[in-house]
Design a protein around this motif. Structure first.
Motif, PDB file in Angstrom:
ATOM      1  N   ILE A   1       0.888  -1.176   0.082  1.00  0.00           N
ATOM      2  CA  ILE A   1       0.033  -0.039   0.128  1.00  0.00           C
ATOM      3  C   ILE A   1       0.989   1.268   0.070  1.00  0.00           C
ATOM      4  CG2 ILE A   1      -1.784   1.262   1.203  1.00  0.00           C
ATOM      5  CD1 ILE A   1      -2.772  -1.157  -0.049  1.00  0.00           C
ATOM      6  N   ARG A   2       0.650   2.074  -0.781  1.00  0.00           N
ATOM      7  CA  ARG A   2       1.403   3.389  -0.810  1.00  0.00           C
ATOM      8  C   ARG A   2       0.703   4.482  -0.184  1.00  0.00           C
ATOM      9  NH1 ARG A   2       4.605   4.931  -5.137  1.00  0.00           N
ATOM     10  NH2 ARG A   2       3.807   3.286  -6.484  1.00  0.00           N
ATOM     11  N   LYS A   3      -0.696   4.504   0.039  1.00  0.00           N
ATOM     12  CA  LYS A   3      -1.461   5.333   0.855  1.00  0.00           C
ATOM     13  C   LYS A   3      -2.995   5.301   0.541  1.00  0.00           C
ATOM     14  CE  LYS A   3      -1.429   9.330  -2.634  1.00  0.00           C
ATOM     15  NZ  LYS A   3      -0.428   9.788  -3.361  1.00  0.00           N
ATOM     16  N   ILE A   4      -3.680   6.163   1.269  1.00  0.00           N
ATOM     17  CA  ILE A   4      -4.964   6.163   1.007  1.00  0.00           C
ATOM     18  C   ILE A   4      -5.225   7.176  -0.224  1.00  0.00           C
ATOM     19  CG2 ILE A   4      -7.298   7.068   1.616  1.00  0.00           C
ATOM     20  CD1 ILE A   4      -6.460   6.627   4.679  1.00  0.00           C
ATOM     21  N   ALA A   5      -5.913   6.517  -1.334  1.00  0.00           N
ATOM     22  CA  ALA A   5      -6.150   7.339  -2.245  1.00  0.00           C
ATOM     23  C   ALA A   5      -7.356   7.993  -2.325  1.00  0.00           C
ATOM     24  CB  ALA A   5      -6.277   6.387  -3.635  1.00  0.00           C
ATOM     25  N   HIS A   6      -8.564   7.636  -1.799  1.00  0.00           N
ATOM     26  CA  HIS A   6      -9.827   8.409  -1.422  1.00  0.00           C
ATOM     27  C   HIS A   6     -10.793   7.726  -0.615  1.00  0.00           C
ATOM     28  CE1 HIS A   6     -11.434   5.865  -5.058  1.00  0.00           C
ATOM     29  NE2 HIS A   6     -12.293   5.873  -4.191  1.00  0.00           N
ATOM     30  N   VAL A   7     -11.367   8.554  -0.153  1.00  0.00           N
ATOM     31  CA  VAL A   7     -12.788   7.975   0.668  1.00  0.00           C
ATOM     32  C   VAL A   7     -13.949   8.383  -0.179  1.00  0.00           C
ATOM     33  CG1 VAL A   7     -13.865   8.141   2.671  1.00  0.00           C
ATOM     34  CG2 VAL A   7     -11.504   8.196   2.906  1.00  0.00           C
ATOM     35  N   CYS A   8     -14.757   7.507  -0.401  1.00  0.00           N
ATOM     36  CA  CYS A   8     -16.125   7.560  -0.978  1.00  0.00           C
ATOM     37  C   CYS A   8     -17.097   7.731  -0.012  1.00  0.00           C
ATOM     38  CB  CYS A   8     -16.507   6.415  -2.078  1.00  0.00           C
ATOM     39  SG  CYS A   8     -17.715   6.478  -2.775  1.00  0.00           S
ATOM     40  N   ILE A   9     -17.943   8.772  -0.278  1.00  0.00           N
ATOM     41  CA  ILE A   9     -19.209   8.938   0.686  1.00  0.00           C
ATOM     42  C   ILE A   9     -20.396   9.119  -0.283  1.00  0.00           C
ATOM     43  CG2 ILE A   9     -17.804  10.312   2.463  1.00  0.00           C
ATOM     44  CD1 ILE A   9     -18.781  12.872   1.130  1.00  0.00           C
ATOM     45  N   PHE A  10     -21.642   8.826   0.375  1.00  0.00           N
ATOM     46  CA  PHE A  10     -22.941   8.942  -0.366  1.00  0.00           C
ATOM     47  C   PHE A  10     -23.363  10.265   0.039  1.00  0.00           C
ATOM     48  CE2 PHE A  10     -23.570   4.279  -0.359  1.00  0.00           C
ATOM     49  CZ  PHE A  10     -23.008   4.004  -1.666  1.00  0.00           C
ATOM     50  N   ALA A  11     -24.116  11.095  -0.687  1.00  0.00           N
ATOM     51  CA  ALA A  11     -24.831  12.446  -0.454  1.00  0.00           C
ATOM     52  C   ALA A  11     -26.284  12.491  -1.146  1.00  0.00           C
ATOM     53  CB  ALA A  11     -23.994  13.375  -1.068  1.00  0.00           C
ATOM     54  N   ARG A  12     -27.161  12.866  -0.241  1.00  0.00           N
ATOM     55  CA  ARG A  12     -28.387  13.132  -0.726  1.00  0.00           C
ATOM     56  C   ARG A  12     -28.510  14.194  -1.729  1.00  0.00           C
ATOM     57  NH1 ARG A  12     -30.086  13.068   4.955  1.00  0.00           N
ATOM     58  NH2 ARG A  12     -30.036  10.921   5.800  1.00  0.00           N
ATOM     59  N   ASP A  13     -27.826  15.298  -1.602  1.00  0.00           N
ATOM     60  CA  ASP A  13     -27.874  16.294  -2.440  1.00  0.00           C
ATOM     61  C   ASP A  13     -26.327  16.499  -2.972  1.00  0.00           C
ATOM     62  OD1 ASP A  13     -27.683  18.967  -3.741  1.00  0.00           O
ATOM     63  OD2 ASP A  13     -29.395  19.627  -2.534  1.00  0.00           O
TER      64      ASP A  13
ATOM     65  N   GLY B   1      -2.963  17.225  -2.183  1.00  0.00           N
ATOM     66  CA  GLY B   1      -1.849  16.287  -2.674  1.00  0.00           C
ATOM     67  C   GLY B   1      -2.513  15.504  -3.922  1.00  0.00           C
ATOM     68  N   ASP B   2      -2.416  14.350  -3.983  1.00  0.00           N
ATOM     69  CA  ASP B   2      -3.244  13.570  -4.887  1.00  0.00           C
ATOM     70  C   ASP B   2      -4.216  12.599  -4.169  1.00  0.00           C
ATOM     71  OD1 ASP B   2      -1.013  11.893  -4.052  1.00  0.00           O
ATOM     72  OD2 ASP B   2      -0.494  11.321  -5.851  1.00  0.00           O
ATOM     73  N   THR B   3      -4.814  12.928  -3.154  1.00  0.00           N
ATOM     74  CA  THR B   3      -5.839  12.329  -2.469  1.00  0.00           C
ATOM     75  C   THR B   3      -7.088  13.080  -2.559  1.00  0.00           C
ATOM     76  OG1 THR B   3      -5.528  13.586  -0.217  1.00  0.00           O
ATOM     77  CG2 THR B   3      -4.147  11.454  -0.655  1.00  0.00           C
ATOM     78  N   HIS B   4      -8.279  12.292  -2.607  1.00  0.00           N
ATOM     79  CA  HIS B   4      -9.567  12.909  -3.315  1.00  0.00           C
ATOM     80  C   HIS B   4     -10.671  12.346  -2.034  1.00  0.00           C
ATOM     81  CE1 HIS B   4      -6.980  12.622  -6.650  1.00  0.00           C
ATOM     82  NE2 HIS B   4      -7.639  13.633  -6.951  1.00  0.00           N
ATOM     83  N   ILE B   5     -11.763  12.894  -2.247  1.00  0.00           N
ATOM     84  CA  ILE B   5     -13.160  12.512  -1.723  1.00  0.00           C
ATOM     85  C   ILE B   5     -13.936  12.256  -2.971  1.00  0.00           C
ATOM     86  CG2 ILE B   5     -14.914  13.241  -0.556  1.00  0.00           C
ATOM     87  CD1 ILE B   5     -12.713  13.071   1.317  1.00  0.00           C
ATOM     88  N   GLU B   6     -14.359  10.949  -3.037  1.00  0.00           N
ATOM     89  CA  GLU B   6     -15.280  10.410  -4.128  1.00  0.00           C
ATOM     90  C   GLU B   6     -16.762  10.825  -3.576  1.00  0.00           C
ATOM     91  OE1 GLU B   6     -14.921   6.839  -7.184  1.00  0.00           O
ATOM     92  OE2 GLU B   6     -15.197   6.225  -5.101  1.00  0.00           O
ATOM     93  N   VAL B   7     -17.462  11.399  -4.295  1.00  0.00           N
ATOM     94  CA  VAL B   7     -18.977  11.608  -3.612  1.00  0.00           C
ATOM     95  C   VAL B   7     -19.986  11.021  -4.735  1.00  0.00           C
ATOM     96  CG1 VAL B   7     -20.854  13.546  -3.257  1.00  0.00           C
ATOM     97  CG2 VAL B   7     -18.197  13.657  -2.636  1.00  0.00           C
ATOM     98  N   PHE B   8     -20.736  10.211  -4.397  1.00  0.00           N
ATOM     99  CA  PHE B   8     -21.808   9.746  -5.308  1.00  0.00           C
ATOM    100  C   PHE B   8     -23.345   9.915  -4.682  1.00  0.00           C
ATOM    101  CE2 PHE B   8     -18.709   6.675  -6.790  1.00  0.00           C
ATOM    102  CZ  PHE B   8     -18.691   6.986  -7.940  1.00  0.00           C
ATOM    103  N   GLU B   9     -24.198  10.431  -5.738  1.00  0.00           N
ATOM    104  CA  GLU B   9     -25.408  10.537  -5.284  1.00  0.00           C
ATOM    105  C   GLU B   9     -26.268   9.399  -4.736  1.00  0.00           C
ATOM    106  OE1 GLU B   9     -28.846  13.257  -7.271  1.00  0.00           O
ATOM    107  OE2 GLU B   9     -28.392  11.435  -8.643  1.00  0.00           O
ATOM    108  N   ASN B  10     -26.772   9.409  -3.510  1.00  0.00           N
ATOM    109  CA  ASN B  10     -27.770   8.263  -3.096  1.00  0.00           C
ATOM    110  C   ASN B  10     -28.725   8.834  -2.251  1.00  0.00           C
ATOM    111  OD1 ASN B  10     -28.859   6.171  -1.687  1.00  0.00           O
ATOM    112  ND2 ASN B  10     -26.770   5.147  -1.388  1.00  0.00           N
ATOM    113  N   ALA B  11     -29.967   9.143  -2.877  1.00  0.00           N
ATOM    114  CA  ALA B  11     -30.998   9.772  -2.096  1.00  0.00           C
ATOM    115  C   ALA B  11     -31.640   8.918  -0.983  1.00  0.00           C
ATOM    116  CB  ALA B  11     -32.114   9.985  -2.985  1.00  0.00           C
ATOM    117  N   GLU B  12     -31.266   7.341  -0.779  1.00  0.00           N
ATOM    118  CA  GLU B  12     -31.582   6.694   0.151  1.00  0.00           C
ATOM    119  C   GLU B  12     -30.661   6.537   1.102  1.00  0.00           C
ATOM    120  OE1 GLU B  12     -32.003   5.544  -3.220  1.00  0.00           O
ATOM    121  OE2 GLU B  12     -34.016   6.449  -3.519  1.00  0.00           O
ATOM    122  N   ALA B  13     -29.591   7.108   1.173  1.00  0.00           N
ATOM    123  CA  ALA B  13     -28.610   6.867   2.158  1.00  0.00           C
ATOM    124  C   ALA B  13     -29.081   7.232   3.611  1.00  0.00           C
ATOM    125  CB  ALA B  13     -27.348   7.897   1.804  1.00  0.00           C
ATOM    126  N   GLU B  14     -28.782   6.476   4.383  1.00  0.00           N
ATOM    127  CA  GLU B  14     -29.370   6.919   5.790  1.00  0.00           C
ATOM    128  C   GLU B  14     -27.868   7.046   6.484  1.00  0.00           C
ATOM    129  OE1 GLU B  14     -31.479   3.504   7.792  1.00  0.00           O
ATOM    130  OE2 GLU B  14     -32.470   3.151   5.924  1.00  0.00           O
TER     131      GLU B  14
END
Length: 141
Positions: free
Chosen positions: A6-18, A53-66
């Motif tokens: 493992i080199r490092k954390i590349a990204h963390v993915c979160i769900f977003a209602r909006d 740097g070259d780290t990211h937050i990945e965001v995906f729409e998910n209206a049903e996310a709790e």
């Protein structure tokens, strides 16, 4: 000494209602900028934010996310030193790893799951990776 895979954390993915309000918040509050969008049927449903740097937050729409003790983080992604060697090592440890595939953002990817059910994306950049080149990418999943 154990081999480092493992080199490092590349990204963390979160769900977003909006996703628009989420992008505005991360931009206004933390100063993050969009790197590229994920589209499907000509509509943006996700994006990458530059987290430094070259780290990211990945965001995906998910209206049903709790937003309770689960579903806030979809997965954690580790950038690898060498995808093929990492997959071989992980499989040698008795852990199932998906076949190496090229994602719509032009990165090599494989997936595993930890003992708690946490999804882990294994990730290797290429020279064409959207994280470096920008430009929206059409998702086929």
């Amino acid at each position: 000494m154990k081999q480092k895979i493992i080199r490092k954390i590349a990204h963390v993915c979160i769900f977003a209602r909006d996703i628009d309000a989420t992008a505005e918040w991360y931009s206004r509050v933390l100063g993050f900028e969009k790197v590229f969008n994920f589209t499907r049927d000509s509509r943006v449903f996700g994006y990458y934010l530059d987290a430094g740097g070259d780290t990211h937050i990945e965001v995906f729409e998910n209206a049903e996310a709790e937003y309770s003790k689960r579903n806030q983080i979809n997965h954690i992604c580790f950038e690898l030193v060498n995808m093929d060697e990492a997959i071989a090592h992980i499989r040698d440890c008795g852990v199932e790893a998906s076949a190496k595939s090229n994602g719509c953002d032009d990165t090599w990817q494989s997936w595993i799951t930890d003992p708690n059910g946490v999804r882990i994306e294994l990730f290797e950049y290429t020279p064409k990776s959207a994280q470096f080149t920008g430009g929206d990418r059409i998702a086929h999943w």
